[in-house]
Motif scaffolding. Structure first.
Motif, PDB file in Angstrom:
ATOM      1  N   SER A   1       0.851  -1.189   0.000  1.00  0.00           N
ATOM      2  CA  SER A   1       0.000   0.000   0.000  1.00  0.00           C
ATOM      3  C   SER A   1       0.888   1.240   0.000  1.00  0.00           C
ATOM      4  O   SER A   1       2.111   1.151   0.135  1.00  0.00           O
ATOM      5  CB  SER A   1      -0.900   0.021   1.240  1.00  0.00           C
ATOM      6  N   GLY A   2       0.265   2.403  -0.127  1.00  0.00           N
ATOM      7  CA  GLY A   2       1.017   3.649  -0.050  1.00  0.00           C
ATOM      8  C   GLY A   2       1.687   3.820   1.300  1.00  0.00           C
ATOM      9  O   GLY A   2       2.815   4.314   1.389  1.00  0.00           O
ATOM     10  N   ASP A   3       1.006   3.402   2.356  1.00  0.00           N
ATOM     11  CA  ASP A   3       1.594   3.470   3.700  1.00  0.00           C
ATOM     12  C   ASP A   3       2.822   2.572   3.810  1.00  0.00           C
ATOM     13  O   ASP A   3       3.830   2.951   4.415  1.00  0.00           O
ATOM     14  CB  ASP A   3       0.558   3.063   4.753  1.00  0.00           C
ATOM     15  N   SER A   4       2.741   1.375   3.231  1.00  0.00           N
ATOM     16  CA  SER A   4       3.881   0.452   3.252  1.00  0.00           C
ATOM     17  C   SER A   4       5.070   1.049   2.512  1.00  0.00           C
ATOM     18  O   SER A   4       6.222   0.879   2.929  1.00  0.00           O
ATOM     19  CB  SER A   4       3.500  -0.881   2.607  1.00  0.00           C
ATOM     20  N   ALA A   5       4.779   1.746   1.410  1.00  0.00           N
ATOM     21  CA  ALA A   5       5.843   2.392   0.642  1.00  0.00           C
ATOM     22  C   ALA A   5       6.503   3.496   1.473  1.00  0.00           C
ATOM     23  O   ALA A   5       7.730   3.636   1.483  1.00  0.00           O
ATOM     24  CB  ALA A   5       5.295   2.958  -0.659  1.00  0.00           C
ATOM     25  N   GLY A   6       5.686   4.281   2.178  1.00  0.00           N
ATOM     26  CA  GLY A   6       6.233   5.320   3.040  1.00  0.00           C
ATOM     27  C   GLY A   6       7.068   4.739   4.162  1.00  0.00           C
ATOM     28  O   GLY A   6       8.137   5.248   4.502  1.00  0.00           O
ATOM     29  N   TYR A   7       6.584   3.649   4.725  1.00  0.00           N
ATOM     30  CA  TYR A   7       7.291   2.932   5.798  1.00  0.00           C
ATOM     31  C   TYR A   7       8.652   2.445   5.305  1.00  0.00           C
ATOM     32  O   TYR A   7       9.681   2.698   5.936  1.00  0.00           O
ATOM     33  CB  TYR A   7       6.417   1.761   6.233  1.00  0.00           C
ATOM     34  N   GLY A   8       8.665   1.792   4.141  1.00  0.00           N
ATOM     35  CA  GLY A   8       9.915   1.286   3.591  1.00  0.00           C
ATOM     36  C   GLY A   8      10.863   2.399   3.201  1.00  0.00           C
ATOM     37  O   GLY A   8      12.082   2.299   3.395  1.00  0.00           O
ATOM     38  N   LEU A   9      10.319   3.490   2.651  1.00  0.00           N
ATOM     39  CA  LEU A   9      11.150   4.615   2.238  1.00  0.00           C
ATOM     40  C   LEU A   9      11.845   5.258   3.432  1.00  0.00           C
ATOM     41  O   LEU A   9      13.053   5.523   3.394  1.00  0.00           O
ATOM     42  CB  LEU A   9      10.287   5.639   1.498  1.00  0.00           C
ATOM     43  N   VAL A  10      11.096   5.511   4.483  1.00  0.00           N
ATOM     44  CA  VAL A  10      11.673   6.154   5.677  1.00  0.00           C
ATOM     45  C   VAL A  10      12.753   5.275   6.299  1.00  0.00           C
ATOM     46  O   VAL A  10      13.830   5.759   6.664  1.00  0.00           O
ATOM     47  CB  VAL A  10      10.558   6.460   6.708  1.00  0.00           C
ATOM     48  N   ILE A  11      12.494   3.976   6.401  1.00  0.00           N
ATOM     49  CA  ILE A  11      13.474   3.071   6.994  1.00  0.00           C
ATOM     50  C   ILE A  11      14.720   2.955   6.120  1.00  0.00           C
ATOM     51  O   ILE A  11      15.857   2.998   6.622  1.00  0.00           O
ATOM     52  CB  ILE A  11      12.856   1.679   7.236  1.00  0.00           C
ATOM     53  N   SER A  12      14.548   2.828   4.814  1.00  0.00           N
ATOM     54  CA  SER A  12      15.716   2.694   3.930  1.00  0.00           C
ATOM     55  C   SER A  12      16.562   3.964   3.944  1.00  0.00           C
ATOM     56  O   SER A  12      17.801   3.889   3.928  1.00  0.00           O
ATOM     57  CB  SER A  12      15.270   2.363   2.499  1.00  0.00           C
ATOM     58  N   GLU A  13      15.922   5.132   4.003  1.00  0.00           N
ATOM     59  CA  GLU A  13      16.689   6.375   4.067  1.00  0.00           C
ATOM     60  C   GLU A  13      17.404   6.524   5.404  1.00  0.00           C
ATOM     61  O   GLU A  13      18.543   7.011   5.465  1.00  0.00           O
ATOM     62  CB  GLU A  13      15.773   7.574   3.811  1.00  0.00           C
ATOM     63  N   LEU A  14      16.754   6.079   6.469  1.00  0.00           N
ATOM     64  CA  LEU A  14      17.410   6.107   7.782  1.00  0.00           C
ATOM     65  C   LEU A  14      18.657   5.222   7.769  1.00  0.00           C
ATOM     66  O   LEU A  14      19.722   5.632   8.249  1.00  0.00           O
ATOM     67  CB  LEU A  14      16.441   5.622   8.858  1.00  0.00           C
ATOM     68  N   ILE A  15      18.532   4.019   7.212  1.00  0.00           N
ATOM     69  CA  ILE A  15      19.675   3.106   7.143  1.00  0.00           C
ATOM     70  C   ILE A  15      20.766   3.688   6.255  1.00  0.00           C
ATOM     71  O   ILE A  15      21.963   3.555   6.548  1.00  0.00           O
ATOM     72  CB  ILE A  15      19.228   1.719   6.623  1.00  0.00           C
TER      73      ILE A  15
END
Length: 251
Positions: free
Chosen positions: A229-243
């Protein structure tokens, strides 16, 4: 070409708060938005880097420079991806059955797990940005990281099955095909090469760290929520950028 330009303007208008010329929303143009998503990341990254360079000119403390630099991408994107991150954290950490997790995901109220997850995110993000600013090394990564994260989320939105409850995930898939997926892979490959060019093998480490974290986080969320979902994409984006930022700070 005009269709692609219009789609890019639509993407910038949807995924950032950058003022854009008025364009009538074109449903046919939506099919181009995902393959242009990494270019939105490039714009976000360039603004992020530019703001860091400007505030670094002034005689202010390192901690203030780090704080402004940290919050800049969240402001540029209108907290859009941060909202998805918080919603998914609330749902996944509830440890309920799938039906209840989906209900929590769609609940407009903010739960304790979302607040705690946001606090953890900000602490690690600030510490990482502070380290980068203090060392004044590898800052160029602020431009490249958003390109990689959006290439990854674009790929996952197009390749993974969408949640039945998510109309947004299915919406972006309409009219897309193998060419769109190839373009996103190409953006990911080029961004990684540019990273390696500027900071050597460390760039590859950062890119791999982002890819692995994106795969783990998105696979977990799609498995437990019944699709992408769009929320899942936001979740993955934030985590990948943090890493990505964390890897830059460590290496």
């Amino acid at each position: 070409m005009m269709k692609l330009i219009n789609a890019f303007i639509m993407a910038l208008g949807m995924f950032t708060v950058i003022p854009m010329p008025y364009k009538k929303w074109d449903d046919n143009g939506v099919r181009h938005m995902m393959k242009l998503y990494p270019l939105v990341g490039l714009v976000v990254g360039l603004i992020h880097y530019a703001i860091y360079k400007v505030i670094s000119i002034f005689n202010i403390s390192t901690i203030l420079i780090a704080a402004i630099t940290m919050v800049t991408p969240f402001i540029i994107t209108g907290m859009l991806h941060l909202d998805g991150y918080m919603d998914v954290c609330d749902a996944l950490l509830s440890r309920r059955d799938q039906k209840e997790r989906v209900r929590i995901l769609k609940d407009p109220n903010t739960g304790a797990f979302a607040v705690i997850s946001l606090a953890i995110l900000f602490i690690i993000d600030f510490a990482s940005i502070y380290t980068l600013v203090d060392k004044t090394e590898n800052i160029i990564g602020l431009i490249i990281i958003p390109i990689i994260s959006r290439s990854l989320m674009g790929l996952m939105l197009l390749k993974k099955e969408s949640m039945k409850e998510s109309s947004l995930g299915s919406y972006f898939k309409k009219g897309t095909g193998k060419a769109d997926i190839f373009i996103l892979y190409l953006f990911l490959f080029i961004a990684t090469l540019v990273f390696i060019y500027f900071i050597g093998y460390k760039g590859l480490i950062v890119s791999l760290g982002m890819i692995i974290s994106a795969l783990i986080s998105v696979n977990k969320s799609t498995k437990e929520l019944g699709g992408m979902s769009g929320d899942s994409a936001g979740y993955g984006l934030v985590i990948s950028e943090l890493i990505g930022v964390l890897c830059l700070a460590i290496i």
